[in-house]
Each structure stands twice: as C-alpha cells, then as structure tokens.
Scaffold this motif. Structure first.
Motif, short mmCIF file in Angstrom:
data_model
loop_
_atom_site.label_atom_id
_atom_site.label_comp_id
_atom_site.label_asym_id
_atom_site.label_seq_id
_atom_site.Cartn_x
_atom_site.Cartn_y
_atom_site.Cartn_z
N UNK A 84 9.08 2.14 13.22
CA UNK A 84 8.61 3.25 14.24
C UNK A 84 7.77 4.60 13.48
N UNK A 85 8.28 4.75 12.03
CA UNK A 85 7.62 5.71 11.64
C UNK A 85 6.32 5.44 10.95
N UNK A 86 5.71 4.45 10.89
CA UNK A 86 4.49 3.77 10.44
C UNK A 86 3.39 3.95 11.16
N UNK A 87 2.14 4.29 10.58
CA UNK A 87 1.09 4.32 11.57
C UNK A 87 0.62 3.06 12.30
N UNK A 113 10.58 2.56 1.97
CA UNK A 113 11.52 3.50 1.42
C UNK A 113 12.52 3.92 2.56
N UNK A 114 11.82 4.15 3.76
CA UNK A 114 12.75 4.32 5.12
C UNK A 114 13.69 3.15 5.44
N UNK A 120 4.72 -5.14 9.48
CA UNK A 120 3.54 -4.56 9.33
C UNK A 120 2.36 -5.32 8.96
N UNK A 121 2.62 -6.41 8.27
CA UNK A 121 1.36 -7.38 7.97
C UNK A 121 1.16 -8.05 9.09
N UNK A 122 1.89 -8.53 10.00
CA UNK A 122 1.72 -9.09 11.30
C UNK A 122 0.89 -8.45 12.11
N UNK A 123 1.47 -7.02 12.09
CA UNK A 123 0.59 -5.86 12.87
C UNK A 123 -0.89 -5.73 12.25
N UNK A 137 0.81 -1.02 0.02
CA UNK A 137 0.07 -0.01 0.00
C UNK A 137 0.69 1.32 0.04
N UNK A 138 0.40 2.44 -0.27
CA UNK A 138 1.09 3.55 -0.13
C UNK A 138 1.91 3.66 1.35
N UNK A 139 0.92 3.49 2.33
CA UNK A 139 1.61 3.68 3.65
C UNK A 139 2.75 2.54 3.74
#
Length: 402
Positions: free
Chosen positions: A146-149, A13-14, A394-397, A5-7
């Motif tokens: 850490x910078x992810x929603x 990228x980070x 992220x996908x586990x989250x 996704x965009x998020x």
C-alpha cells in the motif's frame, strides 16, 4: 534474476519491519479449532481489527450450510464460524486473491494450547505455522504494498476462512466467487522447514457410506439377518484394493454394531479418496459406486452414499508454472532459493486452481510438524516470506499478467 529496484527495496523494508511475531503470538494464544465457534469469533474479531489498517471494505461473511453424517446415521447440520473478507480496489487492472485460514486442528479441549520457544527463533504452538504465521505475512506484505507507487495498479481480495482444516465446505462457494477473474492467487499455507513449496496436489474426497442391513438373533436365527458391519468391512477391503499410483485410498473408520447377540443392522464406513488427476477422480467415483452396488447385491443390504470430492486435483499447468517461476525469480532477487515438489496434501489452493486461476499455495513462513503438538514456526522466515510476497505482487503489478 533482476535485483530489487530502489522503490522495491523501500517496500521490502516496510514488509520486514511489520510486527508479525507479536501478531502470531497474540492470535495463536486463542484456541480456534474448527469446531470452537467462540474461539473463532474472537480470532475473527482480532483479524478484522488488524486488517482494517488496509484501505477498502472489511467484512465477516456467514458460513454456508454444512451437513455431516453422525455415528447413528443421521444427517446433521454443522455450525461453522464466519469468514473474513477484505476487498481493496476492485477496479484496478491487476486483481489478486490472497487466502488463509484462521482455524486449526486443535479442539478447545486438546492439551496443545500454549506457546513455547524450542530454540532461538523456533516457536512451538498451535497454529503458529498453520497458519496464523501465514496470516501475519499476508497483512505485512499488503501493508507494505500500500505504500508502494505500484499500489494503484493492484486490487485484491483477502479471504481468511474458518473451516479449511475440515475441507472448506462452508467457504468453498466464497472461494470460487472471489477467484473469478483474478490475475493470480497466493495462499499462505506454510512452506516446509527448508523453504520448499508445494507444487502439484492430488484431489481429495471424503465419503460416508451408510449400510442398512437386517437385525436378527445371533444364535436363534442369524441367517435371517443381514450383517451391516460385515458388509461395511467387505466394502472397506474392496475400496482399499483400488489403490494405485493415481489413487490413494484410506478406509478410516466404521461406525456400527451393538450387543454380541444381535446381528447389526446398520454400519457407516468413512473413507478418503485422493486421486492424482481429474481422470482418476472420475474413475474413482465410478468404482466407488460400482463397489457399493456390488455390496448391496452380495450382502442383500441397502446403501446410501454421502459426501463427495471437495478438493479437485491441482496439476501444474502452464499458467501455474509461470507463477512458480516468478516466485523463484523474486526469491533469487532476495537471495532465497525457491524450489517446489508435488505433495499428497490438499488445501484451498486446490479449489482456486479448479477455477482456472494460477496459484502458489505455500507462500507462508517456514515451519513443520503441523497438525501435531510439535508444530513449530521458524520466526525469522516471517520477514523473509513477507518480502517475497510483496515483491511477487509488485512484479505482477508491473507485468499486468502472470
């Protein structure tokens, strides 16, 4: 396969922009062989400073006591270095464990101490792949997360131990404590050069069998002696005969003996056993004890067994398979082909799996020739594996489970 996704793309990228190569070059320039306590202390300090960029608590944990049998047959305490532990958001709904090791197999006096470029993007050096590259990937992936929603949904413990290369005896209890209750675990041993991951692993146990015989004059009264060296050699052959598809056996060394005119009264056999399953592990230990009893009876000697199975077998159960499938799904979203296969090696992933926690233990960068002076890191895979790890987390989250 679900495209990022965009998020997710912003987080990826980070991850890829992190200064991983510079970190590897700095950390690998410091010798941190398992027995080099000064070097380990330096690396632990560098890592503590680097991981302080994450929120949460950073601490250095004292090693648990470790014992070993020296060539004279004396049980000695061995000093190990401190382990790094980072804890972030222990109350978050999804809890992960990420592990790595700061030690290498190269002692302070080993000739392999420096880094050099073998080719564009291929860095040769001690610990570049195994596994200071993996540590850099951990930090890059977590910093991006850490910078992810989604960050608030994920808590994690990071454990970087100082003694993985010698079996994690000084850190096994810490690994077990941190694994308890986790949703999943990722360990950052290097992937193969082609990106293949390690799937099922055997267990591993290292044993020292002390054999006490009786000395005598080799010419005047040899029959009154009890030759411990011969008994050790006989035991090595009996154990070697246990080899099967389910059990690898390596009689590795015999310490003992003395002047040619003296019947040796002590010897120590060192042996490694690698069972493919828990059943094979139990059978191997029973056979080991049975053969020791046979040696005592047939050679009229006394034996003492030291050691044990420090790495239980790691089969691929249903939960572990689902985690591998998630890694493959995330790899596909990034254009990376992910495959895995069984291996004869062992690592901290064995210990984590024994706690009932699904784990993929080769999430580190691609490389090869580890444990040799030809060790190399494919530096382009640092960004690749940091992105893969960040996307998996992220996908586990999002899922809340494996």
């Amino acid at each position: 396969m679900t495209s990022p996704t965009a998020t997710e793309t912003a987080t990826l990228e980070r991850a890829s922009d992190a200064p991983m190569l510079a970190q590897v070059e700095r950390w690998a320039a410091v010798n941190s062989g398992t027995g080099n306590l000064a070097g380990l202390k330096t690396v632990a300090g560098l890592l503590a400073d680097a991981f302080a960029a994450l929120p949460g608590e950073v601490r250095l944990v004292p090693p648990a006591p470790v014992e070993s049998v020296d060539p004279e047959g004396t049980v000695q305490a061995i000093e190990r270095g401190e382990h790094l532990h980072v804890r972030v958001r222990p109350d978050a709904p999804v809890q992960l464990l990420l592990t790595g090791h700061m030690d290498t197999v190269f002692a302070a006096d080993h000739p392999f101490q420096s880094l050099r470029w073998l080719d564009d993007g291929v860095l040769n050096g001690p610990g570049t792949a195994d596994m200071k590259g993996g540590i850099a990937v951990i930090l890059a992936a977590l910093s991006a997360l850490e910078a992810s929603p989604l960050a608030d949904r994920v808590g994690y413990d990071v454990m970087i131990n100082s003694d993985e290369e010698t079996g994690s005896h000084a850190s096994a209890a810490l690994i077990a404590a941190l694994a308890a209750g986790k949703t999943a675990a990722l360990t950052f041993e290097p992937a193969l050069a082609d990106g293949t991951l390690a799937g099922a692993r055997p267990g591993s146990g290292n044993f020292s069998i002390l054999i006490h015989g009786r000395s005598a004059h080799a010419g005047r009264n040899p029959d009154e002696g009890r030759n411990a060296l011969v008994a050790a050699a006989d035991l090595a052959l009996r154990l070697n005969a246990l080899k099967s598809l389910d059990l690898k056996v390596n009689p590795a060394k015999i310490d003992g003996g003395g002047p040619n005119n003296v019947v040796p009264d002590q010897a120590i056999l060192r042996v490694n056993l690698r069972p493919a399953s828990l059943e094979a592990m139990a059978a191997a230990e029973a056979a080991l004890r049975s053969h020791i009893a046979g040696i005592e009876r047939d050679h009229d000697v006394h034996c003492h067994l030291h050691g044990g199975f420090n790495r239980p077998p790691k089969p691929l159960d249903a939960a572990a398979t689902r985690l591998f499938e998630l890694v493959r799904e995330c790899g596909g979203a990034l254009g990376i082909d992910i495959a895995w296969k069984a291996t004869g090696g062992v690592c901290d992933g064995n210990n984590i799996a024994a706690c009932g926690i699904p784990v993929v233990d080769t999430m580190g960068p691609r490389g090869g020739a580890i444990h040799s002076a030809d060790e190399f890191l494919i530096t382009g895979s640092l960004a690749e594996r940091a992105q893969l790890s960040a996307l998996v987390m992220m996908r586990l989250a999002e899922r809340g489970t494996v």
